[in-house]
Write a protein that holds these residues in place. Structure first.
Motif, short mmCIF file in Angstrom:
data_model
loop_
_atom_site.label_atom_id
_atom_site.label_comp_id
_atom_site.label_asym_id
_atom_site.label_seq_id
_atom_site.Cartn_x
_atom_site.Cartn_y
_atom_site.Cartn_z
N CYS A 119 0.85 -1.19 0.00
CA CYS A 119 0.00 0.00 0.00
C CYS A 119 0.88 1.25 0.00
O CYS A 119 2.00 1.22 0.52
CB CYS A 119 -0.85 0.07 1.26
SG CYS A 119 -1.89 -1.38 1.50
N GLY A 120 0.35 2.32 -0.54
CA GLY A 120 0.99 3.64 -0.44
C GLY A 120 2.38 3.64 -1.05
O GLY A 120 2.63 3.12 -2.14
N THR A 121 3.30 4.22 -0.29
CA THR A 121 4.69 4.33 -0.76
C THR A 121 5.29 2.97 -1.07
O THR A 121 6.03 2.81 -2.05
CB THR A 121 5.49 5.08 0.32
OG1 THR A 121 5.09 6.45 0.29
CG2 THR A 121 6.98 4.99 0.09
N ALA A 122 4.97 1.97 -0.25
CA ALA A 122 5.52 0.63 -0.48
C ALA A 122 5.02 0.06 -1.81
O ALA A 122 5.73 -0.69 -2.49
CB ALA A 122 5.13 -0.29 0.69
N SER A 159 6.32 -3.97 3.10
CA SER A 159 5.75 -3.17 4.18
C SER A 159 6.84 -2.72 5.13
O SER A 159 7.56 -3.52 5.70
CB SER A 159 4.72 -4.01 4.95
OG SER A 159 4.24 -3.30 6.08
N GLN A 160 6.94 -1.42 5.31
CA GLN A 160 7.91 -0.87 6.25
C GLN A 160 7.60 -1.35 7.66
O GLN A 160 8.46 -1.88 8.35
CB GLN A 160 7.88 0.67 6.17
CG GLN A 160 8.98 1.42 6.93
CD GLN A 160 8.79 1.44 8.43
OE1 GLN A 160 9.72 1.12 9.18
NE2 GLN A 160 7.60 1.78 8.90
N SER A 161 6.35 -1.16 8.08
CA SER A 161 5.98 -1.46 9.47
C SER A 161 5.81 -2.95 9.73
O SER A 161 5.99 -3.41 10.85
CB SER A 161 4.65 -0.76 9.80
OG SER A 161 3.62 -1.29 8.98
N THR A 206 0.73 -3.44 8.44
CA THR A 206 -0.37 -2.89 7.64
C THR A 206 -1.43 -3.97 7.41
O THR A 206 -1.15 -5.01 6.81
CB THR A 206 0.19 -2.36 6.31
OG1 THR A 206 1.11 -1.32 6.61
CG2 THR A 206 -0.91 -1.82 5.41
N VAL A 258 5.83 9.96 9.96
CA VAL A 258 4.75 9.17 9.37
C VAL A 258 5.01 8.94 7.87
O VAL A 258 4.73 7.88 7.34
CB VAL A 258 3.38 9.86 9.62
CG1 VAL A 258 2.32 9.33 8.68
CG2 VAL A 258 2.96 9.64 11.07
N ALA A 259 5.54 9.94 7.20
CA ALA A 259 5.81 9.79 5.77
C ALA A 259 7.06 8.94 5.58
O ALA A 259 8.11 9.21 6.16
CB ALA A 259 6.00 11.16 5.13
N SER A 260 6.94 7.95 4.74
CA SER A 260 8.05 7.02 4.55
C SER A 260 9.12 7.61 3.63
O SER A 260 8.80 8.14 2.56
CB SER A 260 7.50 5.72 3.95
OG SER A 260 8.50 4.74 3.94
N GLN A 268 13.41 -0.23 0.67
CA GLN A 268 12.53 -1.20 -0.01
C GLN A 268 13.01 -1.39 -1.45
O GLN A 268 12.97 -2.49 -2.00
CB GLN A 268 11.07 -0.71 -0.02
CG GLN A 268 10.38 -0.90 1.32
CD GLN A 268 9.14 -0.04 1.47
OE1 GLN A 268 8.79 0.77 0.60
NE2 GLN A 268 8.44 -0.20 2.59
N LYS A 294 4.00 12.38 -1.41
CA LYS A 294 4.68 13.09 -0.33
C LYS A 294 4.10 14.50 -0.18
O LYS A 294 3.90 14.98 0.93
CB LYS A 294 6.20 13.20 -0.62
CG LYS A 294 6.94 11.89 -0.41
CD LYS A 294 7.25 11.63 1.03
CE LYS A 294 6.95 10.29 1.60
NZ LYS A 294 6.29 9.21 1.07
N GLU A 353 0.41 14.36 1.31
CA GLU A 353 0.27 13.98 2.71
C GLU A 353 0.93 14.99 3.65
O GLU A 353 0.49 15.14 4.78
CB GLU A 353 0.77 12.56 2.98
CG GLU A 353 2.23 12.33 2.76
CD GLU A 353 2.64 10.88 3.03
OE1 GLU A 353 1.99 10.19 3.81
OE2 GLU A 353 3.64 10.44 2.44
C1 F6R Z 1 3.47 7.37 2.78
C2 F6R Z 1 3.35 6.28 3.72
C3 F6R Z 1 2.27 5.25 3.50
C4 F6R Z 1 2.83 3.84 3.75
C5 F6R Z 1 1.72 2.80 3.64
C6 F6R Z 1 2.26 1.40 3.81
O1 F6R Z 1 4.52 8.22 3.11
O2 F6R Z 1 4.09 6.20 4.66
O3 F6R Z 1 1.73 5.35 2.22
O4 F6R Z 1 3.83 3.61 2.81
O5 F6R Z 1 0.75 3.04 4.62
O6 F6R Z 1 2.88 1.25 5.05
P1 F6R Z 1 3.83 0.01 5.34
O7 F6R Z 1 5.00 0.12 4.44
O8 F6R Z 1 4.19 0.14 6.79
O9 F6R Z 1 3.02 -1.23 5.06
#
Ligand code: F6R
Length: 368
Positions: free
Chosen positions: A57-60, A104-106, A109, A155-157, A164, A242, A245
């Motif tokens: 999702c999102g940046t990932a 996924s960074q976190s 998700t 919060v912004a990746s 990644q 970026k 958001e």
């Molecule tokens: C944008 C941002 C979000 C995450 C998205 C996925 O700057 O941070 O779009 O990239 O919510 O999050 P993860 O990578 O943690 O699954």
């Protein structure tokens, strides 16, 4: 804790040379063969893969778009990239030879987690590209590539995204090694290019003042567009995200080739348009981008170009140029994204917004 920076996000942007170096650390043996620590899938399983689906999702997700270009080019395995929340609910075609790659960074998700649960229930193998050790997504996956970016607080990746990308490149090269679609020397050549990236990114960070000046100049923009092609297209999408958001201004990323199919109608006098210019090369990508830039400039756009430092074609069509180091097209996102991160961070900060905690957003989205 912010190392003298005003925001965690800015600190994390500046940590990218280190983060990218760490993401690459220890990935090859003295003999030069790539090795991935937690690749718990056997070489035979990886040889059997007949399709890859990247979900995120999102940046990932944008990292996944870049990954598709690289993995298909290096391995010839068909790749799809899909938003995790769309994938899960449309009954995708999955077999035991499908490799689902969750980015996924976190690692928490919910949409991405549900997607991998669905894939595993259908018998597919799942590999996670993740920054958070021991988080749910890697725990529920068959294999992991950790991105080793260190904690991402903003919060912004930012460094999450760049690492990644590194992990995706490593996955592509590893698959190419296992399946024999690239020679060892070719793989080592790309790894060598990757190892130059921390220095290249540092070079861009050292020129931050020019980007900050641009942000000061554009502080009253109501809308900003971003154009790219090939691997530069996801960079355009990421630059726009970026800005949305963090600065809460309307921003859209487009594939430059799509302009004439609609979006060019948006171009009006003074509209700022960032353009990621592909590396100069033998194919037509670069020249096609230059003609797109000519077209929008003729209609009054303010053209802000990201282009190679020795590219003679750009100056005549640019209101500003941010120079990038010379790198292969598939790796260009790693350098091209950095000025756009700096720009969004600076613009939002100037507008008085909370850069680390943008309104309505949470660092990890743990509900579907
Ligand atoms: C944008 C941002 C979000 C995450 C998205 C996925 O700057 O941070 O779009 O990239 O919510 O999050 P993860 O990578 O943690 O699954």
């Amino acid at each position: 804790e912010k190392d003298g920076h005003d925001w965690f996000m800015r600190k994390e942007i500046f940590e990218q040379p280190h983060a990218v170096a760490d993401a690459l650390l220890g990935r090859h043996s003295p003999g030069g063969r790539l090795q991935l620590d937690e690749m718990r899938l056997s070489e035979q399983e990886l040889r059997d893969v007949d399709k890859i689906i990247l979900v995120a999702c999102g940046t990932a997700f944008y990292a996944g778009l870049v990954a598709k270009y690289a993995i298909e080019h290096w391995t010839r395995i068909p790749c799809e990239v899909e938003l995790a929340h769309e994938f899960r609910y449309r009954d995708p075609i999955l077999t035991q030879d499908t490799l689902v790659v969750a980015i996924s960074q976190s690692g928490e998700t919910a949409d991405t987690l549900m997607a991998i649960r669905h894939a595993r229930a259908q018998g597919s193998r799942v590999l996670a590209i993740c920054n958070t050790n021991g988080s749910t997504i890697p725990r529920e996956s068959d294999a992991v590539i950790y991105t080793h970016a260190g904690p991402e607080i903003g919060v912004a990746s930012t460094k999450g995204f760049s690492t990644q990308l590194v992990a995706s490149y490593l996955l592509g090269l590893y698959l190419a090694q296992v399946r024999g679609t690239m020679y060892g020397d070719e793989i080592r050549g790309v790894v060598h290019e990757l190892e130059q990236m921390p220095g290249h990114i540092q070079g861009i960070l050292d020129r931050k003042d020019a980007i900050y000046a641009l942000a000061a100049d554009l502080a009253d923009a109501r809308s900003v567009l971003f154009l790219g092609r090939h691997a530069g297209f996801p960079v355009a999408l990421e630059g726009a995200l970026k800005l949305k958001e963090l600065a809460y201004i309307h921003a859209e990323g487009f594939a430059a080739g799509e302009l004439k199919h609609g979006p060019i109608a948006l171009i009006e006098e003074g509209l700022p348009v960032f353009c990621v210019v592909p590396p100069q090369g033998r194919d037509q990508l670069h020249d096609k981008m230059i003609s797109a830039i000519q077209e929008i400039r003729a209609r009054g756009a303010r053209t802000l170009l990201l282009a190679e430092e020795d590219d003679p074609a750009v100056a005549p069509y640019a209101d500003s140029v941010i120079y990038l180091p010379r790198v292969p097209v598939l790796l260009q996102p790693l350098v091209a994204v950095v000025p756009l991160q700096l720009f969004a961070c600076e613009l939002a900060s100037r507008m008085g917004h909370d850069v680390d905690q943008p309104r309505n957003l949470a660092k990890s989205v743990t509900v579907e």
